[in-house]
Motif scaffolding. Sequence first.
Motif, PDB file in Angstrom:
ATOM      1  N   PRO A   1     -12.120 -64.004 -59.417  1.00 30.93           N
ATOM      2  CA  PRO A   1     -11.460 -64.475 -60.637  1.00 30.93           C
ATOM      3  C   PRO A   1     -11.628 -63.468 -61.775  1.00 30.93           C
ATOM      4  CG  PRO A   1     -12.742 -66.234 -59.646  1.00 30.93           C
ATOM      5  CD  PRO A   1     -13.076 -64.981 -58.892  1.00 30.93           C
ATOM      6  N   GLY A   2     -10.603 -63.373 -62.608  1.00 31.83           N
ATOM      7  CA  GLY A   2     -10.645 -62.482 -63.758  1.00 31.83           C
ATOM      8  C   GLY A   2     -10.232 -61.055 -63.472  1.00 31.83           C
ATOM      9  N   THR A   3      -9.820 -60.754 -62.251  1.00 31.00           N
ATOM     10  CA  THR A   3      -9.423 -59.398 -61.878  1.00 31.00           C
ATOM     11  C   THR A   3      -7.993 -59.119 -62.307  1.00 31.00           C
ATOM     12  OG1 THR A   3     -10.894 -59.452 -59.953  1.00 31.00           O
ATOM     13  CG2 THR A   3      -9.158 -57.790 -59.941  1.00 31.00           C
ATOM     14  N   HIS A   4      -7.771 -57.926 -62.834  1.00 25.77           N
ATOM     15  CA  HIS A   4      -6.421 -57.438 -63.134  1.00 25.77           C
ATOM     16  C   HIS A   4      -6.326 -56.030 -62.564  1.00 25.77           C
ATOM     17  CE1 HIS A   4      -3.306 -55.822 -66.203  1.00 25.77           C
ATOM     18  NE2 HIS A   4      -2.706 -56.246 -65.116  1.00 25.77           N
ATOM     19  N   VAL A   5      -5.415 -55.828 -61.629  1.00 25.45           N
ATOM     20  CA  VAL A   5      -5.160 -54.493 -61.088  1.00 25.45           C
ATOM     21  C   VAL A   5      -4.013 -53.924 -61.904  1.00 25.45           C
ATOM     22  CG1 VAL A   5      -4.519 -53.145 -59.072  1.00 25.45           C
ATOM     23  CG2 VAL A   5      -5.927 -55.205 -58.792  1.00 25.45           C
ATOM     24  N   TRP A   6      -4.307 -52.894 -62.686  1.00 25.05           N
ATOM     25  CA  TRP A   6      -3.332 -52.310 -63.608  1.00 25.05           C
ATOM     26  C   TRP A   6      -2.115 -51.752 -62.871  1.00 25.05           C
ATOM     27  CZ3 TRP A   6      -3.797 -53.271 -68.611  1.00 25.05           C
ATOM     28  CH2 TRP A   6      -5.031 -53.692 -69.066  1.00 25.05           C
ATOM     29  N   PRO A   7      -0.980 -51.591 -63.569  1.00 24.45           N
ATOM     30  CA  PRO A   7       0.227 -51.050 -62.935  1.00 24.45           C
ATOM     31  C   PRO A   7      -0.060 -49.710 -62.256  1.00 24.45           C
ATOM     32  CG  PRO A   7       0.743 -51.833 -65.139  1.00 24.45           C
ATOM     33  CD  PRO A   7      -0.750 -51.888 -65.001  1.00 24.45           C
ATOM     34  N   HIS A   8       0.431 -49.597 -61.027  1.00 27.89           N
ATOM     35  CA  HIS A   8       0.246 -48.373 -60.254  1.00 27.89           C
ATOM     36  C   HIS A   8       1.318 -48.299 -59.175  1.00 27.89           C
ATOM     37  CE1 HIS A   8      -1.789 -51.472 -57.906  1.00 27.89           C
ATOM     38  NE2 HIS A   8      -1.660 -50.689 -56.841  1.00 27.89           N
ATOM     39  N   THR A   9       1.383 -47.179 -58.502  1.00 30.72           N
ATOM     40  CA  THR A   9       2.308 -46.996 -57.392  1.00 30.72           C
ATOM     41  C   THR A   9       1.537 -46.482 -56.181  1.00 30.72           C
ATOM     42  OG1 THR A   9       2.824 -44.742 -58.053  1.00 30.72           O
ATOM     43  CG2 THR A   9       4.291 -46.479 -58.867  1.00 30.72           C
ATOM     44  N   GLY A  10       2.044 -46.786 -54.999  1.00 30.66           N
ATOM     45  CA  GLY A  10       1.463 -46.257 -53.771  1.00 30.66           C
ATOM     46  C   GLY A  10       1.857 -44.803 -53.598  1.00 30.66           C
ATOM     47  N   PRO A  11       1.222 -44.120 -52.640  1.00 36.81           N
ATOM     48  CA  PRO A  11       1.423 -42.683 -52.487  1.00 36.81           C
ATOM     49  C   PRO A  11       2.713 -42.271 -51.774  1.00 36.81           C
ATOM     50  CG  PRO A  11      -0.126 -43.471 -50.856  1.00 36.81           C
ATOM     51  CD  PRO A  11       0.198 -44.638 -51.748  1.00 36.81           C
ATOM     52  N   THR A  12       3.405 -43.224 -51.134  1.00 41.66           N
ATOM     53  CA  THR A  12       4.573 -42.850 -50.337  1.00 41.66           C
ATOM     54  C   THR A  12       5.542 -44.022 -50.222  1.00 41.66           C
ATOM     55  OG1 THR A  12       5.311 -42.040 -48.173  1.00 41.66           O
ATOM     56  CG2 THR A  12       3.389 -43.470 -48.182  1.00 41.66           C
ATOM     57  N   ASN A  13       6.809 -43.703 -49.979  1.00 43.44           N
ATOM     58  CA  ASN A  13       7.787 -44.762 -49.712  1.00 43.44           C
ATOM     59  C   ASN A  13       8.089 -44.844 -48.217  1.00 43.44           C
ATOM     60  OD1 ASN A  13       9.322 -42.472 -49.363  1.00 43.44           O
ATOM     61  ND2 ASN A  13      11.015 -43.152 -50.627  1.00 43.44           N
ATOM     62  N   CYS A  14       7.213 -44.298 -47.393  1.00 42.79           N
ATOM     63  CA  CYS A  14       7.390 -44.320 -45.932  1.00 42.79           C
ATOM     64  C   CYS A  14       6.855 -45.597 -45.305  1.00 42.79           C
ATOM     65  CB  CYS A  14       6.687 -43.123 -45.298  1.00 42.79           C
ATOM     66  SG  CYS A  14       7.444 -41.561 -45.743  1.00 42.79           S
ATOM     67  N   ARG A  15       6.307 -46.483 -46.097  1.00 38.02           N
ATOM     68  CA  ARG A  15       5.727 -47.704 -45.549  1.00 38.02           C
ATOM     69  C   ARG A  15       6.145 -48.906 -46.368  1.00 38.02           C
ATOM     70  NH1 ARG A  15      -0.362 -46.733 -47.786  1.00 38.02           N
ATOM     71  NH2 ARG A  15       0.041 -47.426 -49.911  1.00 38.02           N
ATOM     72  N   LEU A  16       6.002 -50.061 -45.766  1.00 35.34           N
ATOM     73  CA  LEU A  16       6.090 -51.333 -46.468  1.00 35.34           C
ATOM     74  C   LEU A  16       4.720 -51.977 -46.368  1.00 35.34           C
ATOM     75  CD1 LEU A  16       9.511 -52.812 -45.306  1.00 35.34           C
ATOM     76  CD2 LEU A  16       8.994 -51.529 -47.388  1.00 35.34           C
ATOM     77  N   ARG A  17       4.359 -52.697 -47.396  1.00 33.32           N
ATOM     78  CA  ARG A  17       3.063 -53.373 -47.418  1.00 33.32           C
ATOM     79  C   ARG A  17       3.315 -54.866 -47.265  1.00 33.32           C
ATOM     80  NH1 ARG A  17      -1.892 -51.048 -50.460  1.00 33.32           N
ATOM     81  NH2 ARG A  17      -1.874 -50.006 -48.454  1.00 33.32           N
ATOM     82  N   ILE A  18       2.584 -55.475 -46.340  1.00 30.88           N
ATOM     83  CA  ILE A  18       2.705 -56.906 -46.059  1.00 30.88           C
ATOM     84  C   ILE A  18       1.426 -57.589 -46.532  1.00 30.88           C
ATOM     85  CG2 ILE A  18       2.958 -58.645 -44.251  1.00 30.88           C
ATOM     86  CD1 ILE A  18       4.362 -56.436 -42.579  1.00 30.88           C
ATOM     87  N   HIS A  19       1.564 -58.639 -47.341  1.00 25.26           N
ATOM     88  CA  HIS A  19       0.433 -59.446 -47.792  1.00 25.26           C
ATOM     89  C   HIS A  19       0.570 -60.835 -47.170  1.00 25.26           C
ATOM     90  CE1 HIS A  19      -0.676 -57.304 -51.839  1.00 25.26           C
ATOM     91  NE2 HIS A  19      -0.606 -56.459 -50.832  1.00 25.26           N
ATOM     92  N   LEU A  20      -0.435 -61.269 -46.421  1.00 29.02           N
ATOM     93  CA  LEU A  20      -0.476 -62.626 -45.873  1.00 29.02           C
ATOM     94  C   LEU A  20      -1.536 -63.400 -46.631  1.00 29.02           C
ATOM     95  CD1 LEU A  20       0.113 -64.874 -43.792  1.00 29.02           C
ATOM     96  CD2 LEU A  20      -1.586 -63.774 -42.298  1.00 29.02           C
ATOM     97  N   GLY A  21      -1.128 -64.476 -47.286  1.00 25.74           N
ATOM     98  CA  GLY A  21      -2.063 -65.299 -48.043  1.00 25.74           C
ATOM     99  C   GLY A  21      -2.963 -66.097 -47.117  1.00 25.74           C
ATOM    100  N   LEU A  22      -4.275 -65.834 -47.158  1.00 25.74           N
ATOM    101  CA  LEU A  22      -5.240 -66.571 -46.334  1.00 25.74           C
ATOM    102  C   LEU A  22      -5.928 -67.675 -47.141  1.00 25.74           C
ATOM    103  CD1 LEU A  22      -6.847 -63.567 -44.422  1.00 25.74           C
ATOM    104  CD2 LEU A  22      -5.008 -65.089 -43.650  1.00 25.74           C
ATOM    105  N   VAL A  23      -6.442 -67.315 -48.315  1.00 28.17           N
ATOM    106  CA  VAL A  23      -7.033 -68.282 -49.239  1.00 28.17           C
ATOM    107  C   VAL A  23      -6.411 -68.005 -50.602  1.00 28.17           C
ATOM    108  CG1 VAL A  23      -9.147 -69.106 -50.342  1.00 28.17           C
ATOM    109  CG2 VAL A  23      -9.210 -68.319 -47.950  1.00 28.17           C
TER     110      VAL A  23
END
Length: 89
Positions: free
Chosen positions: A3-25
């Motif tokens: 709780p209380g975390t903020h990940v500031w605006p940023h970009t990944g290093p490449t557009n060669c991938r897609l990132r998948i997030h699966l909500g567990l909790v």
Amino acid sequence: MQPGTHVWPHTGPTNCRLRIHLGLVVPPEGCRIRVTNQTRRWEEGRVLVFDDSFEHEVWQDASSFRLILIVDVWHPELTAPQRQGLTPI
């Protein structure tokens, strides 16, 4: 993510991938991600897929932790020869 975390605006290093997030909790309120001009919320058992070469940021304003499984996959528009010329992600 605690709780209380903020990940500031940023970009990944490449557009060669897609990132998948699966909500567990995922707490019911307070967890969100912005990719370019769209803000979304995670849901347990559901996935979010995005190109992390676009600017994104995360807020974890809930009172309990959030747990996400992150998987990177090749961008589907890459051809087989293009993927062979790159190092694994």
